[in-house]
Design an enzyme around this catalytic site. Structure first.
Site, PDB file in Angstrom:
ATOM      1  N   HIS A  66     -16.043  62.848 -62.562  1.00 20.53           N
ATOM      2  CA  HIS A  66     -14.644  63.132 -62.217  1.00 20.53           C
ATOM      3  C   HIS A  66     -13.959  63.990 -63.280  1.00 20.53           C
ATOM      4  CE1 HIS A  66     -15.100  59.542 -59.432  1.00 20.53           C
ATOM      5  NE2 HIS A  66     -14.845  60.573 -58.663  1.00 20.53           N
ATOM      6  N   ASP A  90     -13.066  57.950 -53.066  1.00 18.35           N
ATOM      7  CA  ASP A  90     -13.040  56.877 -54.073  1.00 18.35           C
ATOM      8  C   ASP A  90     -11.796  56.962 -54.954  1.00 18.35           C
ATOM      9  OD1 ASP A  90     -15.478  59.035 -54.945  1.00 18.35           O
ATOM     10  OD2 ASP A  90     -13.771  58.841 -56.319  1.00 18.35           O
ATOM     11  N   ASP A 141     -10.686  65.394 -41.174  1.00 19.06           N
ATOM     12  CA  ASP A 141     -11.699  66.366 -41.603  1.00 19.06           C
ATOM     13  C   ASP A 141     -11.075  67.408 -42.531  1.00 19.06           C
ATOM     14  OD1 ASP A 141     -13.112  69.249 -40.003  1.00 19.06           O
ATOM     15  OD2 ASP A 141     -13.891  68.148 -41.735  1.00 19.06           O
ATOM     16  N   GLY A 142     -11.664  67.565 -43.705  1.00 18.31           N
ATOM     17  CA  GLY A 142     -11.105  68.487 -44.692  1.00 18.31           C
ATOM     18  C   GLY A 142     -11.108  69.934 -44.239  1.00 18.31           C
ATOM     19  N   ASP A 159     -14.913  67.494 -53.332  1.00 16.58           N
ATOM     20  CA  ASP A 159     -15.702  66.374 -53.855  1.00 16.58           C
ATOM     21  C   ASP A 159     -16.433  65.741 -52.662  1.00 16.58           C
ATOM     22  OD1 ASP A 159     -14.761  63.239 -55.523  1.00 16.58           O
ATOM     23  OD2 ASP A 159     -16.700  64.210 -55.164  1.00 16.58           O
ATOM     24  N   SER A 160     -17.380  66.501 -52.120  1.00 17.96           N
ATOM     25  CA  SER A 160     -17.978  66.138 -50.823  1.00 17.96           C
ATOM     26  C   SER A 160     -19.294  65.391 -51.004  1.00 17.96           C
ATOM     27  CB  SER A 160     -18.247  67.420 -50.035  1.00 17.96           C
ATOM     28  OG  SER A 160     -19.193  68.187 -50.769  1.00 17.96           O
ATOM     29  N   THR A 161     -19.744  64.812 -49.898  1.00 18.41           N
ATOM     30  CA  THR A 161     -21.105  64.270 -49.844  1.00 18.41           C
ATOM     31  C   THR A 161     -22.074  65.444 -49.667  1.00 18.41           C
ATOM     32  OG1 THR A 161     -20.545  63.917 -47.518  1.00 18.41           O
ATOM     33  CG2 THR A 161     -20.589  61.969 -48.940  1.00 18.41           C
ATOM     34  N   PRO A 166     -20.722  64.401 -41.525  1.00 15.51           N
ATOM     35  CA  PRO A 166     -19.409  65.056 -41.644  1.00 15.51           C
ATOM     36  C   PRO A 166     -19.344  66.024 -42.828  1.00 15.51           C
ATOM     37  CG  PRO A 166     -19.290  62.730 -42.296  1.00 15.51           C
ATOM     38  CD  PRO A 166     -20.638  62.945 -41.700  1.00 15.51           C
TER      39      PRO A 166
HETATM   40  N1  SAM Z   1     -19.095  62.506 -56.046  1.00 17.40           N
HETATM   41  C1  SAM Z   1     -19.844  62.352 -54.808  1.00 17.40           C
HETATM   42  C2  SAM Z   1     -20.920  63.399 -54.723  1.00 17.40           C
HETATM   43  O1  SAM Z   1     -20.926  64.320 -55.550  1.00 17.40           O
HETATM   44  O2  SAM Z   1     -21.773  63.268 -53.826  1.00 17.40           O
HETATM   45  C3  SAM Z   1     -18.895  62.424 -53.637  1.00 17.40           C
HETATM   46  C4  SAM Z   1     -18.049  61.211 -53.570  1.00 17.40           C
HETATM   47  S1  SAM Z   1     -16.869  61.082 -52.311  1.00 17.40           S
HETATM   48  C5  SAM Z   1     -17.066  59.404 -51.947  1.00 17.40           C
HETATM   49  C6  SAM Z   1     -17.516  61.987 -50.932  1.00 17.40           C
HETATM   50  C7  SAM Z   1     -16.588  61.813 -49.744  1.00 17.40           C
HETATM   51  O3  SAM Z   1     -16.622  62.954 -48.897  1.00 17.40           O
HETATM   52  C8  SAM Z   1     -16.952  60.625 -48.821  1.00 17.40           C
HETATM   53  O4  SAM Z   1     -15.977  59.612 -48.966  1.00 17.40           O
HETATM   54  C9  SAM Z   1     -16.970  61.212 -47.418  1.00 17.40           C
HETATM   55  O5  SAM Z   1     -16.407  60.366 -46.442  1.00 17.40           O
HETATM   56  C10 SAM Z   1     -16.150  62.480 -47.631  1.00 17.40           C
HETATM   57  N2  SAM Z   1     -16.356  63.519 -46.613  1.00 17.40           N
HETATM   58  C11 SAM Z   1     -17.530  63.917 -46.056  1.00 17.40           C
HETATM   59  N3  SAM Z   1     -17.309  64.893 -45.150  1.00 17.40           N
HETATM   60  C12 SAM Z   1     -15.954  65.114 -45.131  1.00 17.40           C
HETATM   61  C13 SAM Z   1     -15.109  66.008 -44.417  1.00 17.40           C
HETATM   62  N4  SAM Z   1     -15.615  66.881 -43.506  1.00 17.40           N
HETATM   63  N5  SAM Z   1     -13.778  65.977 -44.662  1.00 17.40           N
HETATM   64  C14 SAM Z   1     -13.260  65.113 -45.584  1.00 17.40           C
HETATM   65  N6  SAM Z   1     -14.009  64.227 -46.297  1.00 17.40           N
HETATM   66  C15 SAM Z   1     -15.348  64.244 -46.064  1.00 17.40           C
END
Ligand code: SAM
Length: 287
Positions: A66, A90, A141-142, A159-161, A166
């Site tokens: 972070h 988070d 959705d971002g 900060d996506s998955t 998604p």
């Molecule tokens: N630091 C982590 C990494 O580097 O993998 C990411 C942590 S954060 C929990 C990732 C977040 O992205 C998840 O909570 C997920 O629900 C969110 N996410 C995935 N796709 C998304 C989208 N299209 N729009 C908004 N949030 C999304």
């Protein structure tokens, strides 16, 4: 040494390697409309958040991720007023942003409200920034959210998955274009761009896409070490919305650097942008 599967959480990468932690207790499990959410207590790394079988947050090292997502850009911006975090449910990125008192608006756009509600309970120290009066949460959705904004944000942090489910929408050129359009002149966007070790193709392709949108010398990768992420070496890519060639060198002793940090400082900033040859080659960077 044999592993008793009942006592370990193991994340496998591509079915050929893995990272695992022994856990003392499973604290939470739920299936959201978007993913499986699990939270464990582990002796080695404290509490961990798992989404669809992937480590997301580990108490022992999440501060590194972070701080390195947020502070390098915040310390290159003169006087940012509006920031956006996409993903980051988070709350950890927002918790770093609220340390900048001159920020007026900090928006979190997270698609899965259950991630945020569970992290508020089990990771209060990570998510506490969401209680700041400047923090606004949008659960959608971002890609759709940012497409509705133009010339609005001084800083955007993705900060996506991984690019699955998604998260896939957050690795498309159209999304990167929307991000650029949402930035004010001189604004900065930072993307977590995966592991140059275990996801070198994703890293390489993502940097190329970002260069195609922001410009060849306006998408600049940097590195940090996140032990709980695949391969530990992790990348971010900083993108600049402006016609001036960006200067990533931070004035040493920048007074904007919050005093309460545990990883980031001006020397770490410079070191992060000093890339190993193989990473420069993956990103097609020629000094
Ligand atoms: N630091 C982590 C990494 O580097 O993998 C990411 C942590 S954060 C929990 C990732 C977040 O992205 C998840 O909570 C997920 O629900 C969110 N996410 C995935 N796709 C998304 C989208 N299209 N729009 C908004 N949030 C999304």
């Amino acid at each position: 040494m044999s592993i008793n599967q009942d006592e370990w959480f193991i994340e496998a990468y591509d079915g050929i390697s893995a990272f695992g932690l022994k856990f003392s207790e499973k604290l939470y499990e739920a299936q959201s409309p978007f993913q499986k959410i699990e939270i464990f207590e582990t002796p080695a790394m404290g509490r961990v958040l798992i989404l669809d079988g992937c480590f997301m947050v580990a108490q022992k090292d999440t501060f590194i991720y972070h701080e390195m997502l947020i502070h390098p850009a915040m310390n290159l911006l003169a006087n940012p007023r509006k920031a956006l975090v996409i993903g980051g449910g988070d709350g950890g990125a927002v918790t770093e942003l609220v340390k900048y008192k001159y920020l007026e608006e900090i928006t979190l756009c997270e698609i899965d409200e259950m991630v945020t509600s569970s992290c508020r309970i089990y990771f209060p120290e990570v998510s506490r920034g969401l209680d700041d009066t400047r923090a606004i949460a949008a659960f959608e959705d971002g890609a759709a959210f940012v497409a509705r904004h133009s010339n609005h944000f001084d800083a955007v942090f993705v900060d996506s998955t991984d690019p699955v489910g998604p998260g896939k929408a957050l690795y498309e050129v159209t999304f990167y274009q929307s991000i650029k359009n949402s930035l004010r002149p001189g604004g900065i966007a930072v993307f977590q761009t995966e592991s140059p070790i275990f996801m070198s193709d994703v890293f390489s392709e993502t940097v190329e896409k970002l260069k195609s949108v922001f410009g060849n010398d306006r998408a600049i990768p940097y590195l940090a070490v996140i032990p709980s992420y695949p391969g530990a070496m992790w990348s971010f890519t900083m993108c600049f919305n402006g016609d001036r060639k960006p200067c990533i060198d931070m004035a040493s002793g920048n007074e904007n650097v919050p005093a309460s940090l545990n990883y980031y400082n001006s020397k770490v900033h410079s070191a992060a942008f000093s890339l190993p040859e193989f990473v420069k080659n993956l990103a097609r960077i020629v000094d």
